[in-house]
Design a protein around this motif. Structure first.
Motif, PDB file in Angstrom:
ATOM      1  N   ILE A 125     -35.576  30.614  -6.363  1.00 31.21           N
ATOM      2  CA  ILE A 125     -35.766  29.177  -6.409  1.00 31.21           C
ATOM      3  C   ILE A 125     -36.806  28.878  -7.484  1.00 31.21           C
ATOM      4  O   ILE A 125     -37.903  29.432  -7.462  1.00 31.21           O
ATOM      5  CB  ILE A 125     -36.248  28.658  -5.031  1.00 31.21           C
ATOM      6  N   ALA A 126     -36.443  28.002  -8.415  1.00 28.46           N
ATOM      7  CA  ALA A 126     -37.346  27.701  -9.521  1.00 28.46           C
ATOM      8  C   ALA A 126     -37.998  26.342  -9.325  1.00 28.46           C
ATOM      9  O   ALA A 126     -37.405  25.429  -8.755  1.00 28.46           O
ATOM     10  CB  ALA A 126     -36.581  27.715 -10.841  1.00 28.46           C
ATOM     11  N   SER A 127     -39.235  26.251  -9.789  1.00 33.36           N
ATOM     12  CA  SER A 127     -39.910  24.957  -9.877  1.00 33.36           C
ATOM     13  C   SER A 127     -40.806  25.028 -11.105  1.00 33.36           C
ATOM     14  O   SER A 127     -40.894  26.081 -11.747  1.00 33.36           O
ATOM     15  CB  SER A 127     -40.738  24.677  -8.627  1.00 33.36           C
ATOM     16  N   GLY A 145     -43.134  27.876 -11.198  1.00 31.69           N
ATOM     17  CA  GLY A 145     -42.624  29.236 -11.370  1.00 31.69           C
ATOM     18  C   GLY A 145     -41.532  29.531 -10.356  1.00 31.69           C
ATOM     19  O   GLY A 145     -41.123  28.651  -9.598  1.00 31.69           O
ATOM     20  N   ASP A 146     -41.097  30.794 -10.333  1.00 31.59           N
ATOM     21  CA  ASP A 146     -40.020  31.180  -9.418  1.00 31.59           C
ATOM     22  C   ASP A 146     -40.581  31.664  -8.089  1.00 31.59           C
ATOM     23  O   ASP A 146     -41.662  32.225  -8.045  1.00 31.59           O
ATOM     24  CB  ASP A 146     -39.208  32.332 -10.020  1.00 31.59           C
ATOM     25  N   ARG A 147     -39.835  31.424  -7.004  1.00 33.29           N
ATOM     26  CA  ARG A 147     -40.147  32.112  -5.758  1.00 33.29           C
ATOM     27  C   ARG A 147     -38.841  32.656  -5.189  1.00 33.29           C
ATOM     28  O   ARG A 147     -37.761  32.203  -5.544  1.00 33.29           O
ATOM     29  CB  ARG A 147     -40.871  31.205  -4.760  1.00 33.29           C
ATOM     30  N   HIS A 148     -38.984  33.648  -4.308  1.00 27.97           N
ATOM     31  CA  HIS A 148     -37.809  34.305  -3.754  1.00 27.97           C
ATOM     32  C   HIS A 148     -37.759  34.098  -2.251  1.00 27.97           C
ATOM     33  O   HIS A 148     -38.771  34.222  -1.566  1.00 27.97           O
ATOM     34  CB  HIS A 148     -37.843  35.802  -4.068  1.00 27.97           C
ATOM     35  N   VAL A 149     -36.594  33.780  -1.746  1.00 35.40           N
ATOM     36  CA  VAL A 149     -36.416  33.573  -0.310  1.00 35.40           C
ATOM     37  C   VAL A 149     -35.224  34.424   0.126  1.00 35.40           C
ATOM     38  O   VAL A 149     -34.166  34.402  -0.516  1.00 35.40           O
ATOM     39  CB  VAL A 149     -36.149  32.083   0.009  1.00 35.40           C
ATOM     40  N   ALA A 150     -35.409  35.170   1.211  1.00 34.13           N
ATOM     41  CA  ALA A 150     -34.291  35.951   1.743  1.00 34.13           C
ATOM     42  C   ALA A 150     -33.247  34.994   2.293  1.00 34.13           C
ATOM     43  O   ALA A 150     -33.588  33.942   2.833  1.00 34.13           O
ATOM     44  CB  ALA A 150     -34.786  36.880   2.849  1.00 34.13           C
ATOM     45  N   MET A 151     -31.966  35.364   2.146  1.00 39.42           N
ATOM     46  CA  MET A 151     -30.893  34.501   2.641  1.00 39.42           C
ATOM     47  C   MET A 151     -31.130  34.124   4.093  1.00 39.42           C
ATOM     48  O   MET A 151     -30.929  32.983   4.506  1.00 39.42           O
ATOM     49  CB  MET A 151     -29.546  35.225   2.484  1.00 39.42           C
ATOM     50  N   SER A 152     -31.589  35.101   4.899  1.00 31.61           N
ATOM     51  CA  SER A 152     -31.770  34.841   6.334  1.00 31.61           C
ATOM     52  C   SER A 152     -32.869  33.810   6.601  1.00 31.61           C
ATOM     53  O   SER A 152     -32.933  33.222   7.672  1.00 31.61           O
ATOM     54  CB  SER A 152     -32.099  36.154   7.050  1.00 31.61           C
ATOM     55  N   PRO A 209     -38.302  19.494  -2.313  1.00 37.38           N
ATOM     56  CA  PRO A 209     -37.949  18.556  -3.382  1.00 37.38           C
ATOM     57  C   PRO A 209     -38.492  19.106  -4.701  1.00 37.38           C
ATOM     58  O   PRO A 209     -39.508  19.809  -4.690  1.00 37.38           O
ATOM     59  CB  PRO A 209     -38.664  17.257  -2.991  1.00 37.38           C
ATOM     60  N   HIS A 210     -37.881  18.811  -5.788  1.00 33.91           N
ATOM     61  CA  HIS A 210     -38.289  19.247  -7.134  1.00 33.91           C
ATOM     62  C   HIS A 210     -37.937  20.702  -7.415  1.00 33.91           C
ATOM     63  O   HIS A 210     -38.240  21.209  -8.479  1.00 33.91           O
ATOM     64  CB  HIS A 210     -39.803  19.070  -7.391  1.00 33.91           C
ATOM     65  N   GLU A 211     -37.331  21.405  -6.442  1.00 35.95           N
ATOM     66  CA  GLU A 211     -36.961  22.798  -6.697  1.00 35.95           C
ATOM     67  C   GLU A 211     -35.470  22.908  -6.989  1.00 35.95           C
ATOM     68  O   GLU A 211     -34.680  22.043  -6.621  1.00 35.95           O
ATOM     69  CB  GLU A 211     -37.298  23.672  -5.479  1.00 35.95           C
ATOM     70  N   LEU A 212     -35.119  24.016  -7.634  1.00 37.61           N
ATOM     71  CA  LEU A 212     -33.721  24.248  -7.993  1.00 37.61           C
ATOM     72  C   LEU A 212     -33.362  25.705  -7.687  1.00 37.61           C
ATOM     73  O   LEU A 212     -34.107  26.623  -8.042  1.00 37.61           O
ATOM     74  CB  LEU A 212     -33.547  23.973  -9.500  1.00 37.61           C
ATOM     75  N   ALA A 270     -34.698  25.982   3.022  1.00 38.46           N
ATOM     76  CA  ALA A 270     -36.089  26.196   2.620  1.00 38.46           C
ATOM     77  C   ALA A 270     -36.404  25.502   1.298  1.00 38.46           C
ATOM     78  O   ALA A 270     -37.533  25.554   0.813  1.00 38.46           O
ATOM     79  CB  ALA A 270     -36.349  27.697   2.492  1.00 38.46           C
ATOM     80  N   LEU A 271     -35.409  24.870   0.705  1.00 38.88           N
ATOM     81  CA  LEU A 271     -35.577  24.214  -0.590  1.00 38.88           C
ATOM     82  C   LEU A 271     -36.479  22.990  -0.470  1.00 38.88           C
ATOM     83  O   LEU A 271     -36.287  22.151   0.404  1.00 38.88           O
ATOM     84  CB  LEU A 271     -34.191  23.775  -1.074  1.00 38.88           C
TER      85      LEU A 271
END
Lengths: 165, 292
Positions: free
Chosen positions: B137-139, B142-149, B162-165, B159-160
């Motif tokens: 997930i980018a903002s 910077g980037d962050r990582h989220v497990a699918m679960s 606002p302002h993230e992609l 988990a997204l």
């Protein structure tokens, strides 16, 4: 090229695209769907709106060569690109083989699904010039015919595949 | 008017800048639009500006980096269906793509859009659970990582922020000794929203199940893994009887609801044969890939 749709006044945008092979440029109300632009602004009534939510396929057009549902496409997405609608397929004097086959095989009843069926059929034949009957069924799986005239539509696509070669 | 203004940036950075507008305007990313355009039309979602990310080249790539397969978030279902890399390394995603909508929806809809929409019936989501995928997930920070679960929090909740992609989906490729499968129960073959869908990745070493992940959709508020099935199969030699008992155990891990597509009781009933079918197909593919 980033697309910055030119905004004119509060709600107007300029849409410039190649439509059925010809360049067009229109200043219209923005914030609507491609099908609204085609039907309400350009008065091209060949593209039909059936369900308005991507279930029926009757609004299928080609956007940059890809079969696309005009009811789910923001109109501005087409700007700078190429759109082909049913009006751009064949002419009255020189029908596309698929249009001819739809007539010959009586693949048309009420006619509402017909433009979308032809666009879906052409999309299939472009990627698979010699489809099996099963592949044709898959190819038009996103298009509904409420007259349920599927057999004749499938046969017409099969016949078009034969005559196009 | 469905939205006030529209832009189609061609870089992720530019898209993030638009998503971070500070003038109070409501901004939404749009990819294929197959869900969002319907929601806008029905006024379920309101927005001032659409940021069209569907033609950002970096979001459309599918690439292999060592043992990790990466999918750009705007990769379409047609791309998944046609990608040699997906066929080779995550076949279940091609299988799921073919069962989504019809051709036009497959040309338009994207895997990132399926994630952001977070429907419990989203067909690629069980696959991403079974692949144990990581969501990038980018903002502007910077980037962050989220497990699918961890990504899906409930129906239409993620988990997204606002302002993230969502920019990328990554996972370990299905190994040589494993096979994957996706099965779906719909009320018809095409253009159908799932009643139950199942994704399975099963590895076999020395005749025993060495790894197994099974996930189901449309049977709970989020996608669910089925630990009962997985525990019953792990380290066992697959047999008709074992697979049948494992598929039966699915019922301990799901809590389906009744809706217009099926009753809770019906979903409990059909989950078993669809889990069985997914396990059978994944095992078959595991043995084919070992033999080749």
């Amino acid at each position: 090229m980033a697309k910055t749709t030119e905004t004119i006044g509060e709600h107007h945008v300029r849409i410039e695209l190649k439509l059925n092979g010809k360049p067009v440029s229109h200043v219209v109300n923005g914030g609507r769907r491609l099908i609204d632009f085609l039907r309400d602004d350009l008065h091209l009534y060949g593209t039909k709106e059936g369900c308005g939510e991507g279930e029926c396929g009757s609004c299928t057009v080609f956007l940059n060569g890809t079969a696309t549902l005009a009811c789910l496409t923001p109109m501005e997405r087409a700007s700078g690109g190429e759109v082909q609608t049913i009006e751009g397929i064949g002419t009255a004097e020189n029908l596309d083989p698929l249009q001819w086959a739809m007539m010959e095989e009586a693949g048309v009843q009420c006619g509402i699904c017909t433009p979308g069926m032809i666009m879906a059929g052409l999309d299939l034949l472009k990627h698979n010039p010699h489809p099996t009957r099963d592949e044709i069924i898959q190819g038009i799986a996103g298009n509904l015919c409420r007259c349920t005239g599927y057999q004749k539509i499938i046969t017409a696509i099969q016949r078009a595949a034969e005559t196009r070669t | 008017m469905l939205y006030q203004s529209y832009c189609a940036p061609d870089t992720i950075e530019e898209a993030l800048t638009h998503l971070n507008r500070t003038d109070g305007a409501r901004v939404r990313p749009i990819a294929g639009g197959t869900d969002l355009m319907v929601q806008l039309r029905e006024r379920l979602v309101q927005t001032d500006m659409l940021v069209d990310v569907s033609s950002i080249p970096d979001l459309k790539r599918i690439w292999l980096d060592g043992h990790r397969l990466h999918l750009g978030a705007a990769a379409t279902y047609t791309q998944l269906i046609e990608s040699e890399l997906v066929h080779q390394h995550a076949y279940l995603l091609a299988e799921a793509g073919r069962l989504i909508g019809g051709k036009q929806i497959q040309h338009m809809g994207t895997i990132g859009g399926n994630l952001a929409n977070a429907s419990p019936a989203g067909d690629t989501l069980p696959c991403l659970y079974a692949l144990d995928a990581d969501i990038t997930i980018a903002s502007l920070e910077g980037d962050r990582h989220v497990a699918m679960s961890e990504f899906m929090r409930g129906p239409r909740k993620t988990a997204l922020r606002p302002h993230e992609l969502i920019t990328q989906i990554s996972f370990d490729v299905v190994p040589e000794h494993a096979g994957s499968a996706f099965t779906k129960m719909g009320l018809r073959h095409s253009q159908a929203i799932s009643v139950v869908d199942v994704a399975a990745v099963v590895g076999v070493l020395d005749g025993r199940i060495a790894s197994v992940r099974v996930a189901l959709g449309s049977v709970a508020p989020t996608i669910v893994r089925s630990p009962s099935v997985e525990q019953m199969l792990l380290r066992q030699a697959p047999s008709d009887d074992l697979l049948d008992r494992a598929a039966e155990a699915t019922r301990h891990d799901i809590e389906p609801i009744t809706d217009i597509r099926g009753s809770a009781a019906y979903r409990l009933y059909v989950a078993k044969p669809f889990v069985r079918q997914a396990l059978d197909r994944a095992l078959e593919r595991a043995s084919v890939s070992r033999a080749s």
